[in-house]
Design a protein around this motif. Structure first.
Motif, PDB file in Angstrom:
ATOM      1  N   ALA A  50      -6.428   4.157  -4.707  1.00 42.01           N
ATOM      2  CA  ALA A  50      -5.557   5.010  -4.068  1.00 42.01           C
ATOM      3  C   ALA A  50      -5.323   5.062  -2.429  1.00 42.01           C
ATOM      4  CB  ALA A  50      -5.831   6.545  -4.455  1.00 42.01           C
ATOM      5  N   GLU A  51      -6.809   5.127  -1.951  1.00 44.64           N
ATOM      6  CA  GLU A  51      -6.929   4.997  -0.460  1.00 44.64           C
ATOM      7  C   GLU A  51      -6.207   3.780   0.020  1.00 44.64           C
ATOM      8  OE1 GLU A  51      -7.812   6.651   3.012  1.00 44.64           O
ATOM      9  OE2 GLU A  51      -8.266   7.484   1.165  1.00 44.64           O
ATOM     10  N   GLU A  52      -6.377   2.666  -0.591  1.00 45.90           N
ATOM     11  CA  GLU A  52      -5.659   1.334  -0.168  1.00 45.90           C
ATOM     12  C   GLU A  52      -4.259   1.224  -0.313  1.00 45.90           C
ATOM     13  OE1 GLU A  52      -6.945  -1.412   1.152  1.00 45.90           O
ATOM     14  OE2 GLU A  52      -8.485  -0.313   1.532  1.00 45.90           O
ATOM     15  N   ALA A  53      -3.561   1.977  -1.659  1.00 47.99           N
ATOM     16  CA  ALA A  53      -2.210   2.028  -1.698  1.00 47.99           C
ATOM     17  C   ALA A  53      -1.647   2.786  -0.915  1.00 47.99           C
ATOM     18  CB  ALA A  53      -2.077   2.332  -3.119  1.00 47.99           C
ATOM     19  N   GLY A  54      -2.240   4.093  -0.413  1.00 49.47           N
ATOM     20  CA  GLY A  54      -1.349   4.873   0.553  1.00 49.47           C
ATOM     21  C   GLY A  54      -1.794   4.636   1.970  1.00 49.47           C
ATOM     22  N   ARG A  55      -2.190   3.559   2.276  1.00 51.72           N
ATOM     23  CA  ARG A  55      -2.158   3.124   3.705  1.00 51.72           C
ATOM     24  C   ARG A  55      -0.800   2.711   4.411  1.00 51.72           C
ATOM     25  NH1 ARG A  55      -6.989  -0.955   4.441  1.00 51.72           N
ATOM     26  NH2 ARG A  55      -5.625  -1.638   6.167  1.00 51.72           N
ATOM     27  N   ILE A  56      -0.645   3.291   5.407  1.00 52.93           N
ATOM     28  CA  ILE A  56       0.646   3.129   5.955  1.00 52.93           C
ATOM     29  C   ILE A  56       0.886   1.250   6.197  1.00 52.93           C
ATOM     30  CG2 ILE A  56      -0.342   3.343   8.249  1.00 52.93           C
ATOM     31  CD1 ILE A  56       3.424   3.998   7.355  1.00 52.93           C
ATOM     32  N   ASP A  57      -0.047   0.629   6.459  1.00 51.09           N
ATOM     33  CA  ASP A  57       0.242  -0.856   6.629  1.00 51.09           C
ATOM     34  C   ASP A  57       0.506  -1.262   5.186  1.00 51.09           C
ATOM     35  OD1 ASP A  57      -2.427  -0.060   6.193  1.00 51.09           O
ATOM     36  OD2 ASP A  57      -3.173  -1.867   6.925  1.00 51.09           O
ATOM     37  N   ASN A  58      -0.294  -0.825   4.410  1.00 51.68           N
ATOM     38  CA  ASN A  58       0.134  -1.433   2.992  1.00 51.68           C
ATOM     39  C   ASN A  58       1.513  -1.094   2.382  1.00 51.68           C
ATOM     40  OD1 ASN A  58      -2.441  -2.817   2.848  1.00 51.68           O
ATOM     41  ND2 ASN A  58      -3.542  -1.373   1.932  1.00 51.68           N
ATOM     42  N   LEU A  59       1.900   0.093   2.712  1.00 53.89           N
ATOM     43  CA  LEU A  59       3.190   0.565   2.322  1.00 53.89           C
ATOM     44  C   LEU A  59       4.213  -0.202   2.993  1.00 53.89           C
ATOM     45  CD1 LEU A  59       2.611   4.416   2.272  1.00 53.89           C
ATOM     46  CD2 LEU A  59       3.025   3.145   0.448  1.00 53.89           C
ATOM     47  N   MET A  60       3.916  -0.324   4.333  1.00 55.46           N
ATOM     48  CA  MET A  60       5.044  -1.149   4.868  1.00 55.46           C
ATOM     49  C   MET A  60       5.020  -2.710   4.526  1.00 55.46           C
ATOM     50  SD  MET A  60       6.815   0.763   7.082  1.00 55.46           S
ATOM     51  CE  MET A  60       7.412  -0.500   8.218  1.00 55.46           C
ATOM     52  N   ASN A  61       3.610  -3.122   4.404  1.00 54.54           N
ATOM     53  CA  ASN A  61       3.847  -4.630   3.723  1.00 54.54           C
ATOM     54  C   ASN A  61       4.619  -4.833   2.622  1.00 54.54           C
ATOM     55  OD1 ASN A  61       2.482  -5.538   6.023  1.00 54.54           O
ATOM     56  ND2 ASN A  61       0.323  -5.480   5.021  1.00 54.54           N
ATOM     57  N   ARG A  62       4.139  -3.798   1.746  1.00 58.77           N
ATOM     58  CA  ARG A  62       5.213  -3.849   0.453  1.00 58.77           C
ATOM     59  C   ARG A  62       6.714  -3.868   0.571  1.00 58.77           C
ATOM     60  NH1 ARG A  62       1.990   0.116  -3.572  1.00 58.77           N
ATOM     61  NH2 ARG A  62       3.596  -0.634  -5.037  1.00 58.77           N
ATOM     62  N   LEU A  63       6.862  -3.176   1.575  1.00 56.01           N
ATOM     63  CA  LEU A  63       8.571  -2.768   1.721  1.00 56.01           C
ATOM     64  C   LEU A  63       9.087  -4.367   2.570  1.00 56.01           C
ATOM     65  CD1 LEU A  63       8.527   0.849   2.974  1.00 56.01           C
ATOM     66  CD2 LEU A  63       9.898  -0.262   1.041  1.00 56.01           C
ATOM     67  N   GLU A  64       8.203  -4.821   3.318  1.00 58.36           N
ATOM     68  CA  GLU A  64       8.712  -6.063   4.017  1.00 58.36           C
ATOM     69  C   GLU A  64       8.918  -7.314   3.242  1.00 58.36           C
ATOM     70  OE1 GLU A  64       5.681  -6.134   6.965  1.00 58.36           O
ATOM     71  OE2 GLU A  64       6.589  -4.628   8.406  1.00 58.36           O
ATOM     72  N   LYS A  65       8.063  -7.281   2.119  1.00 59.48           N
ATOM     73  CA  LYS A  65       8.066  -8.460   1.056  1.00 59.48           C
ATOM     74  C   LYS A  65       9.318  -8.428   0.345  1.00 59.48           C
ATOM     75  CE  LYS A  65       2.792  -9.302   0.871  1.00 59.48           C
ATOM     76  NZ  LYS A  65       1.612  -9.101   0.007  1.00 59.48           N
ATOM     77  N   LYS A  66       9.690  -7.208   0.166  1.00 61.80           N
ATOM     78  CA  LYS A  66      10.727  -7.007  -0.804  1.00 61.80           C
ATOM     79  C   LYS A  66      12.031  -6.830   0.024  1.00 61.80           C
ATOM     80  CE  LYS A  66       8.572  -3.647  -3.820  1.00 61.80           C
ATOM     81  NZ  LYS A  66       9.290  -3.831  -5.285  1.00 61.80           N
TER      82      LYS A  66
END
Length: 239
Positions: A50-66
């Protein structure tokens, strides 16, 4: 007169009964809850995910990949925050109260939170931010969402909104798809107390939900907790 603290003591027999209920071998509810938890890992593993999934950089990376169109809006929001484009509390007070604000004292222990219920689509948040900047209005700091969770996943709104909450430092709560107001196969709410004289009991207290639904709530929450870092959900009603 000082109240008797002794009255706060929990009777040991009552505690023993609770422990016996939780630990007994023929308790299907507790057994099923533990099975659901095992699907997602140990407690430490679940919290780490949950900590990893909720990090702002990880959220942004997922959006950028999409290649999400929401990325540019989030980058704009971050720039505005960093450039202090939003009105401060002190500036807002002066705008509303004028010169007399200098002679006034404010008790922050009575501070209120501006809440929006409900905000179901990420683009609205950007429009709210633009309006707040343009009119020097205070930006809300608490958001309630009641949109279908599955729909939010399909259009990446769930990722964008979570990232935006990090950027502006706001809190939010999502409504589970398995909520107590869900319609059953017969077209009626699964909670037997809704749409009748006991509606308030069912809607606000959750009384009347089928016994299997707490298990659905645990499962759905842990899914979104570990996948998106979601920490707060509504389960018995939609807000």
């Amino acid at each position: 007169m000082v109240a008797d603290k002794g009255k706060l003591e929990i009777d040991e027999d009552n505690l023993r009964e609770i422990n016996e209920f939780l630990l007994r071998k023929d308790n299907p509810l507790v057994d099923e809850v533990l099975k659901i938890i095992d699907k997602y890992g140990s407690v430490d593993e679940i919290n780490r995910k949950a900590e990893e999934a909720g990090r702002i950089d990880n959220l942004m990376n997922r959006l950028e990949k999409k290649k999400s169109p929401f990325v540019k809006d989030l980058e704009w929001l971050k720039r505005k925050r960093d450039n202090e484009a939003f009105v401060s509390v002190e500036e807002f007070r002066r705008k509303v109260l004028g010169k007399k604000v200098s002679s006034m004292e404010f008790d922050d222990s009575f501070a209120v939170t501006l809440e929006i219920s409900a905000l179901n689509f990420f683009p609205w948040l950007i429009e709210e931010a633009r309006k707040s900047i343009r009119n020097s209005e205070v930006m809300p700091a608490r958001f309630i969402r009641v949109r279908s969770m599955k729909e939010q996943v399909e259009d990446d709104d769930i990722l964008a909104f979570a990232a935006a909450m990090h950027i502006i430092g706001a809190s939010y709560v999502q409504t589970l798809d398995t909520k107590g107001t869900l319609l059953g196969p017969d077209g009626k709410p699964i909670n037997v107390h809704l749409s009748g004289p006991e509606t308030i009991t069912g809607y606000f207290g959750g009384v009347g939900n089928p016994n299997r639904y707490p298990l659905k709530w645990v499962d759905e929450f842990l899914h979104y907790y570990t996948e998106y870092g979601l920490r707060q959900v509504l389960n018995v009603n939609s807000g």
